[in-house]
Design an enzyme around this catalytic site. Structure first.
Site, PDB file in Angstrom:
ATOM      1  CE  LYS A 186     -37.366 -50.110  68.645  1.00  0.00           C
ATOM      2  NZ  LYS A 186     -37.044 -49.649  69.997  1.00  0.00           N
ATOM      3  N   PRO A 212     -43.879 -45.738  57.698  1.00  0.00           N
ATOM      4  CG  PRO A 212     -42.659 -48.193  57.454  1.00  0.00           C
ATOM      5  CD  PRO A 212     -43.932 -47.143  58.419  1.00  0.00           C
ATOM      6  N   PRO A 213     -42.385 -44.966  54.461  1.00  0.00           N
ATOM      7  CG  PRO A 213     -40.980 -43.464  53.548  1.00  0.00           C
ATOM      8  CD  PRO A 213     -41.041 -44.374  54.762  1.00  0.00           C
ATOM      9  N   GLY A 214     -44.251 -46.451  51.497  1.00  0.00           N
ATOM     10  CA  GLY A 214     -44.597 -47.402  50.831  1.00  0.00           C
ATOM     11  C   GLY A 214     -45.411 -48.208  51.338  1.00  0.00           C
ATOM     12  CB  VAL A 215     -46.786 -48.945  54.767  1.00  0.00           C
ATOM     13  CG1 VAL A 215     -45.502 -49.436  55.248  1.00  0.00           C
ATOM     14  CG2 VAL A 215     -47.118 -47.667  55.447  1.00  0.00           C
ATOM     15  N   GLY A 216     -48.995 -47.930  52.085  1.00  0.00           N
ATOM     16  CA  GLY A 216     -50.097 -47.688  51.440  1.00  0.00           C
ATOM     17  C   GLY A 216     -50.967 -46.817  52.232  1.00  0.00           C
ATOM     18  CB  SER A 253     -34.791 -47.851  72.423  1.00  0.00           C
ATOM     19  OG  SER A 253     -33.932 -47.769  71.201  1.00  0.00           O
TER      20      SER A 253
END
Length: 835
Positions: free
Chosen positions: A777, A388-392, A734
């Site tokens: 999750k 996801p965005p922003g995890v580096g 799921s």
């Protein structure tokens, strides 16, 4: 047009003007007519004492000219029109000024295109007294205005001033010299009126200003106005002269430089040391090649292009094309490689210093270094970072390059629709240039850089090609050793390059492209990880950037937890950093205000008692706590991920996974009275989720006898299944077991176990199939305070790979059939009553 032949007309005019010769001029001068034909002037008036040409076009005035030429006095009146836009053939006496000049015809020169050029001598000022004809031509009685012949001392001084001004004008503009000679031949400078008229005639004043002087009969006032206009003309001439001097100086310098350069070239040729620009280009390219180990096939192309360059004219278009091509070929770092860092301990320190967590990626880079050290070199690799965005993802690329001691080059392929951005343009196109891969090599000046392709999941397609397909060759270790750029048209080895590709999701990446990459997932951060990142990286870095000191600003552990829980629940830490920056900016403003107040107080004290030394400013210590957090960030954005503290009947919590990270997902079911047994699904569910709902509905129909024997639920009611947050699209398989559990809770009128979440795909026979995003999750479940989770059994290996601090505190059950899900969800089955 003229009807008579030009020669005949000229003879006629000459005969008519012969009366001006042989001592008859004095006779005519004494015969000034009382009535004259009047010619209107559009641009500017004439003054007595002038001789000037006038062009008469074919028409009424031309016919009048013939009559005047045959008359005894040979005079016409010249009067200025009041408007410069007046139509010359429609002018009446009301459109003319009242004051003009009497002009005597000296010579008439017929023109081939018709009409004639008339040489006129201006004799006297005249005043239009009474029009006598205003039909096709203008004719009027006139009176003559004579100047006062008395020369006073004041007028003499004015005359001397005008003469000195005219001399200045003659220095600046030699054209005035000829007019001055003509005036001297007909006038006397002892007559100040005529001198004023001459001076005004030299100027470029407006027609209204000139007419005003013409209508000024008082010699004193006229010469004063003339001097003013003449001074203005002198100022304009001086300014024009200065401008011309600057332009001439620039031109002369350019010409001088040109001649000197030509002489220098000639001297160099004579001495045998001449080198033109073409030779310099060739020497520059050859000097670059000495520093490189160029492959033989590339060297052959370069040699051919250098020979072509030597025979081409430098002014030709092809010369610039060949020169640009050689510039790229010789700039690529053929045979130049960065000295890699093979020290595992040093690389580990660099990676740990820049990023917290991300153990999978760090381990993969250490493996890369270890293999390189043992094998004395290693081929490039293709690593795909998904998360996801922003995890580096982007920042870890720079750290990897630093750890390997390689150059780093990043470019985004998000939104790219032209394959030429990857593989370059053909040289035949105007403005052609190589693709991004070759540009990266030129920028890094090494053949083994780290190249990051950002946002690869957001590439597009167009009529210009498919960039994703162009990347197949670039990211294939078996093919990129002979990568062919369209512009260079020679093979280039990219096998030593370490490619790092980033994406948020894998769904939009073509399968052939995914197959070529080593995929590493970056899941979202949990609370503990975000706390460590904020304390060790975000706060110190931003505090330093804003000029704040650790003693001035501090954050309590509880405050950071409140920020993460109430304001920044996304998977990454980008929003968390923005919030910390916001707090620090406000603190910086507070500290500056304190300092300004302190400076004011010290200034007041200094005025009252000069002997006291100023006290140094010591800022107040600011501590961010949960109690004052609202002052900086306002009210919390998030309250709880849970709609229900205790789960009601017909509701079950599932777990979802998106590009933004993990999330919880409620499934709600209610019964609605109706004649038919129908299942209705709402909540913006996608096609796959709709199929999961139908499977769950069918499975409950077929298996309800196992869980609730003797039920009659489906014979009485319709069922409505809803997935809350209806504005958010949802899809995926799921939620299968979650939907079945929600339906069974409704049928059995029994709530599911509190603090329970589940995820898993369901088949029609009750099998539970594996899902993706286990870590995401699990993070979402921890954030929502869930204590018990149900995962598919095939996901056990994914769970065991997770760090202990993520798994700690949550009981996870792994199942392969729904019967096991039922036992966990409804532990008190024997106490249930049927509805």
């Amino acid at each position: 047009m003229l009807e008579e032949p030009i020669d005949a007309l000229e003879t006629e005019f000459e005969n008519a003007l012969n009366s001006l010769e042989d001592n008859q001029l004095s006779k005519i001068n004494g015969q000034l007519p009382e009535q004259v034909h009047v010619f209107p002037l559009l641009r500017r008036p004439f003054f007595p004492g002038m001789a000037a040409p006038l062009v008469i076009e074919p028409g009424p005035f031309y016919e009048v000219l013939k009559v005047v030429a045959k008359s005894d006095h040979k005079c016409v009146g010249l009067v200025l029109t009041r408007s410069e836009q007046a139509e010359i053939y429609k002018v009446g006496f009301s459109d003319l000024y009242q004051i003009g000049v009497l002009a005597r015809v000296l010579r008439i020169i017929p023109m081939e295109q018709g009409g004639a050029q008339v040489i006129l001598n201006m004799e006297r000022r005249i005043k239009i007294e009474k029009p006598t004809s205003e039909t096709k031509t203008l004719k009027a009685n006139v009176s003559y205005i004579e100047d006062d012949p008395i020369l006073t001392t004041e007028l003499k001084a004015y005359a001397i001033s005008i003469l000195s001004t005219i001399k200045e004008l003659l220095k600046l503009n030699p054209l005035f010299k000829e007019e001055l000679q003509i005036f001297l031949g007909h006038s006397d400078f002892t007559e100040p009126g005529k001198l004023a008229d001459f001076a005004v005639a030299l100027t470029t004043a407006s027609r209204e200003e000139l007419q005003d002087v013409l209508e000024t009969f008082d010699i004193r006032k006229r010469i004063d106005k003339a001097l003013i206009l003449l001074k203005k003309e002198l100022d304009i001439s001086i300014l024009q002269h200065n401008i011309n001097q600057k332009i001439e100086a620039t031109i002369n310098k350019s010409q001088k430089d040109f001649f000197l350069r030509e002489q220098l070239k000639t001297i160099k040729k004579e001495l045998g040391i001449e080198r033109d620009d073409k030779s310099l280009d060739r020497e520059k390219f050859e000097a670059r090649l000495k520093e490189r180990v160029v492959p033989s096939d590339v060297m052959k192309v370069i040699t051919e292009e250098l020979e072509k360059l030597s025979v081409l004219d430098m002014q030709s278009a092809e010369y610039s094309v060949v020169r640009g091509y050689l510039d790229w070929l010789t700039t690529i770092p053929w045979g130049i490689y960065s000295q890699e860092n093979h020290n595992l301990e040093e690389a580990e320190k660099i990676l740990a210093h820049d990023h917290y967590g991300l153990e999978d990626i760090k381990q993969r880079i250490l493996e890369f270094i270890g293999v390189g050290k043992l094998a004395k070199g290693v081929r490039g690799s293709i690593i795909c970072l998904v998360g996801p965005p922003g995890v580096g993802k982007t920042s870890i690329g720079k750290s990897i390059a630093r750890a390997l001691n390689r150059k780093f080059y990043r470019f985004s392929v998000g939104g790219m629709r032209d394959e030429a951005e990857i593989k370059g343009h053909r040289r035949t196109y105007v403005g052609a240039m190589p693709g991004k891969m070759i540009q990266a090599l030129k920028y890094c000046q090494t053949m083994n850089p780290v190249i990051m392709l950002d946002e690869v999941d957001k590439m597009g397609k167009s009529f210009q090609g498919d960039p994703a397909s162009a990347l197949l060759e670039v990211l294939d270790p078996e093919q990129n050793a002979e990568f062919l750029d369209h512009y260079l048209d020679v093979r280039c080895n990219l096998s030593e390059v370490l490619f790092i590709v980033t994406a948020n999701v894998l769904d939009t990446i073509p399968e052939p492209l995914k197959d070529r990459m080593d995929i590493l997932r970056l899941s979202g951060y949990i609370m503990q990880e975000k706390l460590e990142i904020a304390k060790k990286y975000l706060i110190p870095r931003n505090r330093k950037e804003m000029g704040l000191k650790a003693l001035e600003v501090s954050f309590t552990q509880e405050a950071l937890r409140s920020i993460i829980n109430g304001y920044a629940r996304e998977s990454g830490v980008r929003n968390l950093e923005n919030l910390l920056k916001k707090i620090l900016r406000k603190l910086a403003v507070n500290i500056v205000r304190e300092q300004e107040e302190h400076d004011k107080e010290q200034a007041k004290k200094k005025k009252s008692s000069r002997s006291k030394k100023p006290i140094a400013f010591v800022p107040t210590k600011h501590s961010i706590t949960p109690s004052n957090l609202k002052d900086f960030l306002g009210k919390p954005v998030f309250t709880s991920d849970r709609f229900y503290e205790r789960t009601p009947v017909g509701v079950c919590m599932g777990l979802a996974w998106t590009a933004m990270g993990g999330a919880t997902l409620y499934i709600e079911s209610i019964k609605v009275a109706g004649e038919k047994t129908v299942m209705k699904l709402t909540g913006q569910a996608g096609d796959v989720m709709k199929e999961s709902a139908e499977i769950a509905w069918s499975y409950v129909h077929s298996s309800i006898h196992k869980y609730a024997p003797g039920y009659t639920f489906f014979e009485k009611s319709q069922v409505h299944i809803h997935i809350p947050e209806g504005a958010t699209p949802k899809d995926g398989p799921s939620a299968g077991i979650t939907m079945v559990t929600s339906l069974l809770s409704l049928i059995l009128d029994t709530p599911v176990l509190d603090n329970l979440g589940m995820t898993g795909e369901l088949t029609l026979t009750g099998r539970v199939l594996p899902i993706g995003g286990v870590k995401e999750k699990l993070v979402a479940a921890r954030r929502s305070g869930l204590k018990v989770l149900i995962f598919p059994k095939d996901n056990l290996r994914d769970y065991e790979e997770l760090p202990e601090y993520i798994r700690k505190g949550i009981t996870v059950h792994f199942v392969d059939h729904y019967d096991q899900v039922f036992k966990i969800s409804f532990p008190n089955k024997h106490q249930m009553k049927l509805c």
